[in-house]
Design a protein around this motif. Structure first.
Motif, PDB file in Angstrom:
ATOM      1  N   HIS A   1       0.820  -1.214   0.000  1.00 57.72           N
ATOM      2  CA  HIS A   1       0.000   0.000   0.000  1.00 57.72           C
ATOM      3  C   HIS A   1       0.855   1.266   0.000  1.00 57.72           C
ATOM      4  O   HIS A   1       0.335   2.363  -0.224  1.00 57.72           O
ATOM      5  CB  HIS A   1      -0.913   0.046   1.227  1.00 57.72           C
ATOM      6  CG  HIS A   1      -1.906  -1.068   1.279  1.00 57.72           C
ATOM      7  ND1 HIS A   1      -2.412  -1.572   2.475  1.00 57.72           N
ATOM      8  CD2 HIS A   1      -2.497  -1.803   0.304  1.00 57.72           C
ATOM      9  CE1 HIS A   1      -3.255  -2.544   2.217  1.00 57.72           C
ATOM     10  NE2 HIS A   1      -3.329  -2.697   0.899  1.00 57.72           N
ATOM     11  N   VAL A   2       2.140   1.083   0.269  1.00 58.17           N
ATOM     12  CA  VAL A   2       3.057   2.210   0.466  1.00 58.17           C
ATOM     13  C   VAL A   2       3.860   2.451  -0.808  1.00 58.17           C
ATOM     14  O   VAL A   2       4.252   1.512  -1.502  1.00 58.17           O
ATOM     15  CB  VAL A   2       4.000   1.944   1.654  1.00 58.17           C
ATOM     16  CG1 VAL A   2       4.987   3.100   1.839  1.00 58.17           C
ATOM     17  CG2 VAL A   2       3.181   1.744   2.928  1.00 58.17           C
ATOM     18  N   LYS A   3       4.112   3.687  -1.114  1.00 58.27           N
ATOM     19  CA  LYS A   3       4.887   4.040  -2.301  1.00 58.27           C
ATOM     20  C   LYS A   3       6.309   3.485  -2.213  1.00 58.27           C
ATOM     21  O   LYS A   3       6.915   3.473  -1.128  1.00 58.27           O
ATOM     22  CB  LYS A   3       4.960   5.567  -2.458  1.00 58.27           C
ATOM     23  CG  LYS A   3       3.630   6.243  -2.721  1.00 58.27           C
ATOM     24  CD  LYS A   3       3.798   7.752  -2.802  1.00 58.27           C
ATOM     25  CE  LYS A   3       2.467   8.447  -3.018  1.00 58.27           C
ATOM     26  NZ  LYS A   3       2.586   9.916  -3.075  1.00 58.27           N
ATOM     27  N   PRO A   4       6.870   3.049  -3.337  1.00 56.40           N
ATOM     28  CA  PRO A   4       8.244   2.534  -3.301  1.00 56.40           C
ATOM     29  C   PRO A   4       9.282   3.620  -3.017  1.00 56.40           C
ATOM     30  O   PRO A   4      10.347   3.323  -2.475  1.00 56.40           O
ATOM     31  CB  PRO A   4       8.436   1.938  -4.701  1.00 56.40           C
ATOM     32  CG  PRO A   4       7.418   2.607  -5.561  1.00 56.40           C
ATOM     33  CD  PRO A   4       6.255   2.905  -4.672  1.00 56.40           C
ATOM     34  N   ARG A   5       8.985   4.846  -3.389  1.00 56.28           N
ATOM     35  CA  ARG A   5       9.899   5.966  -3.118  1.00 56.28           C
ATOM     36  C   ARG A   5       9.133   6.996  -2.305  1.00 56.28           C
ATOM     37  O   ARG A   5       8.133   7.544  -2.768  1.00 56.28           O
ATOM     38  CB  ARG A   5      10.407   6.597  -4.418  1.00 56.28           C
ATOM     39  CG  ARG A   5      11.210   5.650  -5.265  1.00 56.28           C
ATOM     40  CD  ARG A   5      11.548   6.257  -6.626  1.00 56.28           C
ATOM     41  NE  ARG A   5      12.500   7.351  -6.503  1.00 56.28           N
ATOM     42  CZ  ARG A   5      12.273   8.589  -6.937  1.00 56.28           C
ATOM     43  NH1 ARG A   5      11.100   8.900  -7.480  1.00 56.28           N
ATOM     44  NH2 ARG A   5      13.191   9.526  -6.813  1.00 56.28           N
ATOM     45  N   LEU A   6       9.619   7.251  -1.099  1.00 54.07           N
ATOM     46  CA  LEU A   6       8.929   8.171  -0.188  1.00 54.07           C
ATOM     47  C   LEU A   6       9.531   9.561  -0.335  1.00 54.07           C
ATOM     48  O   LEU A   6      10.668   9.818   0.075  1.00 54.07           O
ATOM     49  CB  LEU A   6       9.044   7.669   1.254  1.00 54.07           C
ATOM     50  CG  LEU A   6       8.415   6.290   1.508  1.00 54.07           C
ATOM     51  CD1 LEU A   6       8.611   5.872   2.955  1.00 54.07           C
ATOM     52  CD2 LEU A   6       6.933   6.299   1.147  1.00 54.07           C
ATOM     53  N   LEU A   7       8.755  10.445  -0.931  1.00 54.33           N
ATOM     54  CA  LEU A   7       9.205  11.796  -1.213  1.00 54.33           C
ATOM     55  C   LEU A   7       8.180  12.788  -0.677  1.00 54.33           C
ATOM     56  O   LEU A   7       6.980  12.544  -0.748  1.00 54.33           O
ATOM     57  CB  LEU A   7       9.376  12.009  -2.722  1.00 54.33           C
ATOM     58  CG  LEU A   7      10.312  11.021  -3.431  1.00 54.33           C
ATOM     59  CD1 LEU A   7      10.206  11.182  -4.934  1.00 54.33           C
ATOM     60  CD2 LEU A   7      11.743  11.223  -2.968  1.00 54.33           C
ATOM     61  N   GLY A   8       8.654  13.874  -0.183  1.00 53.59           N
ATOM     62  CA  GLY A   8       7.749  14.890   0.358  1.00 53.59           C
ATOM     63  C   GLY A   8       8.265  15.398   1.682  1.00 53.59           C
ATOM     64  O   GLY A   8       9.313  14.983   2.173  1.00 53.59           O
ATOM     65  N   HIS A   9       7.508  16.297   2.281  1.00 54.98           N
ATOM     66  CA  HIS A   9       7.958  16.968   3.494  1.00 54.98           C
ATOM     67  C   HIS A   9       6.800  17.082   4.472  1.00 54.98           C
ATOM     68  O   HIS A   9       5.807  17.747   4.197  1.00 54.98           O
ATOM     69  CB  HIS A   9       8.519  18.350   3.153  1.00 54.98           C
ATOM     70  CG  HIS A   9       9.735  18.283   2.268  1.00 54.98           C
ATOM     71  ND1 HIS A   9       9.655  17.998   0.925  1.00 54.98           N
ATOM     72  CD2 HIS A   9      11.050  18.438   2.553  1.00 54.98           C
ATOM     73  CE1 HIS A   9      10.870  17.983   0.413  1.00 54.98           C
ATOM     74  NE2 HIS A   9      11.732  18.258   1.372  1.00 54.98           N
ATOM     75  N   TRP A  10       6.975  16.447   5.589  1.00 54.87           N
ATOM     76  CA  TRP A  10       5.948  16.454   6.611  1.00 54.87           C
ATOM     77  C   TRP A  10       6.093  17.626   7.575  1.00 54.87           C
ATOM     78  O   TRP A  10       5.103  18.232   7.994  1.00 54.87           O
ATOM     79  CB  TRP A  10       5.979  15.138   7.404  1.00 54.87           C
ATOM     80  CG  TRP A  10       5.168  15.188   8.671  1.00 54.87           C
ATOM     81  CD1 TRP A  10       5.620  15.181   9.956  1.00 54.87           C
ATOM     82  CD2 TRP A  10       3.741  15.297   8.755  1.00 54.87           C
ATOM     83  NE1 TRP A  10       4.575  15.274  10.844  1.00 54.87           N
ATOM     84  CE2 TRP A  10       3.408  15.340  10.134  1.00 54.87           C
ATOM     85  CE3 TRP A  10       2.722  15.363   7.817  1.00 54.87           C
ATOM     86  CZ2 TRP A  10       2.093  15.449  10.579  1.00 54.87           C
ATOM     87  CZ3 TRP A  10       1.406  15.468   8.249  1.00 54.87           C
ATOM     88  CH2 TRP A  10       1.109  15.506   9.627  1.00 54.87           C
ATOM     89  N   GLY A  11       7.296  17.992   7.940  1.00 55.57           N
ATOM     90  CA  GLY A  11       7.540  18.861   9.081  1.00 55.57           C
ATOM     91  C   GLY A  11       6.734  20.139   9.112  1.00 55.57           C
ATOM     92  O   GLY A  11       6.199  20.526  10.161  1.00 55.57           O
ATOM     93  N   THR A  12       6.603  20.833   7.991  1.00 60.66           N
ATOM     94  CA  THR A  12       5.870  22.106   7.968  1.00 60.66           C
ATOM     95  C   THR A  12       4.377  21.927   7.741  1.00 60.66           C
ATOM     96  O   THR A  12       3.596  22.851   7.975  1.00 60.66           O
ATOM     97  CB  THR A  12       6.451  23.013   6.854  1.00 60.66           C
ATOM     98  OG1 THR A  12       5.934  24.328   6.999  1.00 60.66           O
ATOM     99  CG2 THR A  12       6.114  22.490   5.467  1.00 60.66           C
ATOM    100  N   SER A  13       3.952  20.730   7.280  1.00 63.20           N
ATOM    101  CA  SER A  13       2.564  20.542   6.847  1.00 63.20           C
ATOM    102  C   SER A  13       1.531  20.732   7.953  1.00 63.20           C
ATOM    103  O   SER A  13       0.509  21.401   7.744  1.00 63.20           O
ATOM    104  CB  SER A  13       2.397  19.172   6.194  1.00 63.20           C
ATOM    105  OG  SER A  13       3.110  19.116   4.975  1.00 63.20           O
ATOM    106  N   PRO A  14       1.714  20.169   9.158  1.00 62.11           N
ATOM    107  CA  PRO A  14       0.663  20.358  10.170  1.00 62.11           C
ATOM    108  C   PRO A  14       0.475  21.813  10.573  1.00 62.11           C
ATOM    109  O   PRO A  14      -0.655  22.241  10.861  1.00 62.11           O
ATOM    110  CB  PRO A  14       1.129  19.496  11.339  1.00 62.11           C
ATOM    111  CG  PRO A  14       2.566  19.223  11.101  1.00 62.11           C
ATOM    112  CD  PRO A  14       2.763  19.244   9.628  1.00 62.11           C
TER     113      PRO A  14
END
Length: 786
Positions: A50-63
């Motif tokens: 269910h999970v992407k093979p390449r994890l890209l993106g930025h969580w820290g600022t999102s919330p």
């Protein structure tokens, strides 16, 4: 200094639950975009596939961004605001995608991403995925005018959007990493130029989450009193929201926004410069995400910046933590069985154009009205014969722009931007009808300062560029005038804008916006008095490397061609136009009708300057730029007088991109057209305004490229006379004649005496200027017909 979380609660239990539900839903969607490509609602246990093979993106600022967006929605409803959202933190893409999907504006823009489970799965999969959307806020995101891939420009864009936009509130979230950049530091001063009544308002929201990619941020680590003094010194009244407990933070943020909106309502009734409200939000980086991973702290540290759980497909413990993290938002309370947001989530989302993702100001082409332009012929200078009159090209352009202001005064949709150089660049005729916008103190000696001026001058090219971009992307028109050597300061900014335009042009719901127009003057060949530091024509090289469908470069050789080029650029859409023109007295070569025809062609043979036009030329003299044109014509005159049997063709280029093949640029010439001008095999001596290798690069595929010899600026500069600059860089008329003799077959043997006289003329020039400090009279007083 008291944080607002100490004030009485302003949210009732229902509203508190609704804003929290909206925030949790956005957080769930933001995290899901980073990780999931299937099972979007967790209706079955989470598995590696269910999970992407390449994890890209930025969580820290999102919330933090989700938190602000949710509360702005509530403020829009409560106070009936017309608000748009500018996202400063560079990689806040997951948050803005989440919120626009929740409010429905994303589905309206991209109908295939439906507002249900299937659409949620598509939203998740497309994020940072081949064929999908970027990890930062890009043109694909409705409601955006700001490319998040590079930091420092958000606040300048926000103020640019607010100019001439009464009633608009631009909420601008500034990341504390971004706050360390030079452009952002300058942008705080934009409040000295904003008129509270005539313009909109900007609400800066400084988000202190403590960390950049790997280091703490400066503003989060200085003493609170020092931070407060800094922000108040910039002219703001900071309101503080600090903590991590969701309920307390919701109450504090609601109170902060209510207070800021109330202050703005008072401010908007008076022209006097106020202390503008702003919000300082201090929350943990990666808020609500995993607290500890592999025994190391994550939430509230730099480790949450990107992907907090990096081995989800291969580490069962990471997979378990991801599932617990996503379930902690209680998605079953936020979305129904079909994946649609429930009523509690959507209760505080505004309707229609009040949604920040649907605000028409963020798709400025919807609001764009064409400029009413004066007739160029009305401002043209008289040219009874080529070179018979002199004029300052940009002075005439200033009168043209004066009339642009006057003709569009009722629309308030045109501004002139520049770093303290409007008068220096001879555009000061605009002050006949408008002043320089200014909200700070005025002294008796000051000139043209006005709270309702339409000229914006500040000694920061970054700020001028950012203002103009924000102004254009919200549906208005403008021109940026700058010394040629110093426009390089915005190289990176214009690069981002060009990339924005390139993508924007491919999106069907994005409407065309006015072009970003540069006037580069006080250029390399007339910076003889300021010296080497002011001599650099390389911005054109930077632009020429960019997307051919977006960039245009013009070198008008005289006053009337400059007027035609300027009118064309102001009418154009979705381009970056660079116009390089002189401000000093120079010959006028073409009358108004000839200038219009020449500019329409972009490049043409100047028959009146050529000889033996009834036969194939022995040599072609090409030129692009006002100083090169003058030298080519002076060389052509020498050849006409000294070698009368030589067939010389003079070709002037006003649209530089005409030199490229048609397959490489929309303005490019076909090979037959190119050969008809420059011949397939005759020597071409080309005098160019900038670095000569650019001409070679543009024309390297042409059949006659091997026969092209280009003269231009070769980094030889100093404080000297105007003609000596040309001699130092081997682009003077004498050198061009030498080049002709050296390259036309047979002339080396027959024109040796003339070659020697040209060399002697260069030596005589050098001796003269070292004695007299000015150019030879025969150079200063030269005329085409004299």
């Amino acid at each position: 200094m008291t944080a607002l979380d100490a004030r009485p609660a302003v949210l009732g239990s229902t509203e508190l639950a609704q804003v929290d539900a909206l925030w949790r839903a956005a957080n769930y969607l933001a995290a899901g975009q980073i990780y999931l490509m299937a099972n979007p609602l967790l209706h079955e246990p989470l598995r590696p596939e269910h999970v992407k093979p390449r994890l890209l993106g930025h969580w820290g600022t999102s919330p933090g961004l989700n938190f602000v967006y949710a509360h702005l929605n509530r403020a829009i409803l409560t106070h009936d605001l017309n608000a748009m959202f500018v996202t400063g933190p560079g990689h806040g893409g997951p948050a803005l995608l989440a919120n626009t999907w929740l409010e429905g504006s994303y589905t309206e823009a991209w109908p295939e991403v439906t507002q249900d489970a299937d659409g949620m799965r598509e939203l998740f999969k497309q994020f940072s995925f081949p064929g999908g959307v970027p990890s930062h806020v890009a043109p694909q995101v409705p409601g955006s005018i700001h490319e998040g891939g590079e930091l420092g420009y958000s606040l300048a864009h926000a103020y640019g959007a607010a100019f001439d936009n009464p009633g608009l509130l631009v909420a601008c979230v500034i990341g504390d990493g971004e706050a360390e950049t030079g452009p952002l530091a300058t942008s705080w001063h934009a409040n000295k130029f904003l008129d509270p009544v005539r313009d909109g308002a900007v609400l800066p929201i400084l988000h202190l989450n403590g960390y950049k990619i790997a280091n703490p941020t400066v503003l989060s680590r200085i003493a609170p009193a020092e931070l407060d003094a800094l922000l108040r010194g910039y002219g703001y009244e900071p309101i503080y929201v600090e903590g991590s407990d969701p309920e307390t933070m919701h109450q504090a943020m609601a109170a902060a926004l209510d207070s800021a909106v109330a202050d703005l309502a008072v401010i908007r009734r008076h022209h006097d410069r106020p202390a503008w409200p702003m919000i300082v939000l201090r929350s943990p980086k990666g808020w609500t995400g995993p607290s500890v991973v592999d025994g190391l702290p994550v939430e509230g540290t730099w480790r949450s910046h990107q992907v907090p759980l990096a081995e989800v497909r291969h580490n069962p413990d990471h997979l378990r933590q991801l599932e617990q993290w996503l379930l902690s938002y209680r998605p079953e309370e936020l979305f129904d069985d079909h994946g649609r947001p429930v009523a509690d989530v959507t209760a505080l989302i505004p309707a229609g154009e009040r949604r920040m993702g649907a605000n028409p100001n963020a798709n400025g082409g919807i609001l764009l009205r064409p400029l009413t332009l004066p007739e160029t012929a009305a401002h043209a200078v008289g040219v009874p014969a080529p070179g018979a009159t002199l004029a300052e090209p940009t002075r005439a352009l200033g009168r043209f722009l004066r009339d642009v202001f006057a003709l569009n005064a009722d629309r308030a949709n045109f501004r002139l931007f520049g770093p303290d150089e409007t008068a220096s660049n001879r555009l000061d005729a605009v002050y006949d009808v408008t002043g320089k916008q200014w909200q700070a103190a005025v002294e008796p000696v000051d000139e043209h300062l006005s709270p309702d001026g339409r000229v914006l001058e500040v000694l920061s090219e970054h700020l001028c560029q950012g203002w103009l971009e924000g102004y254009l992307l919200t549906g208005r028109h403008g021109l940026f005038n700058c010394y040629e050597a110093f426009v390089h300061i915005v190289d990176s900014m214009v690069n981002q804008h060009i990339k924005w335009l390139r993508v924007h042009r491919q999106i069907p719901w994005r409407r065309p916006v006015a072009s970003l127009n540069y006037l580069l003057t006080s250029h390399v060949w007339r910076q003889d008095h300021n010296g080497f530091s002011h001599q650099d024509p390389g911005f054109v090289d930077h632009i020429a490397n960019k997307s051919s469908e977006v960039v245009r470069i013009y070198f008008p050789p005289d006053t009337n061609t400059l007027l035609e080029v300027a009118a064309h650029c102001l009418r154009s859409r979705d381009y970056v136009n660079v116009v390089v023109a002189g401000k000093n007295d120079s010959p006028n070569w073409l009358d108004a009708e000839q200038a219009a025809l020449h500019c329409a062609r972009g490049v043409s043979i100047w028959e009146w300057a050529s000889t033996h036009t009834d036969r194939e030329p022995d040599v072609v003299l090409g030129c692009a730029g006002d100083a090169p044109t003058l030298e080519v014509l002076a060389a052509a005159k020498i050849l006409r007088e000294e070698l009368p049997e030589l067939a010389v063709r003079v070709v002037n280029v006003v649209d530089l991109m005409r030199l490229q093949p048609e397959a490489e640029h929309p303005h490019g010439l076909g090979d037959r057209e190119f050969d008809a001008l420059f011949t397939p095999d005759r020597p071409v001596i080309f005098a160019y305004h900038g670095y000569p290798w650019l001409i070679h690069r543009l024309a390297y595929r042409r059949s006659n490229h091997a026969g092209m010899h280009v003269r231009g600026y070769t980094e030889h500069g100093t404080t000297t006379t105007p003609f000596d600059m040309l001699v130092l860089n081997h682009m003077d008329r004498f050198q061009l004649v030498i080049d002709v003799i050296d390259r036309v077959p047979g002339l080396v043997a027959t024109a040796g005496v003339l070659r020697q006289r040209m060399t002697e003329a260069q030596g005589r020039h050098r001796r003269w200027i070292r004695v007299h400090g000015e150019d030879l009279p025969e150079i200063r007083d030269w005329t085409w017909e004299g």
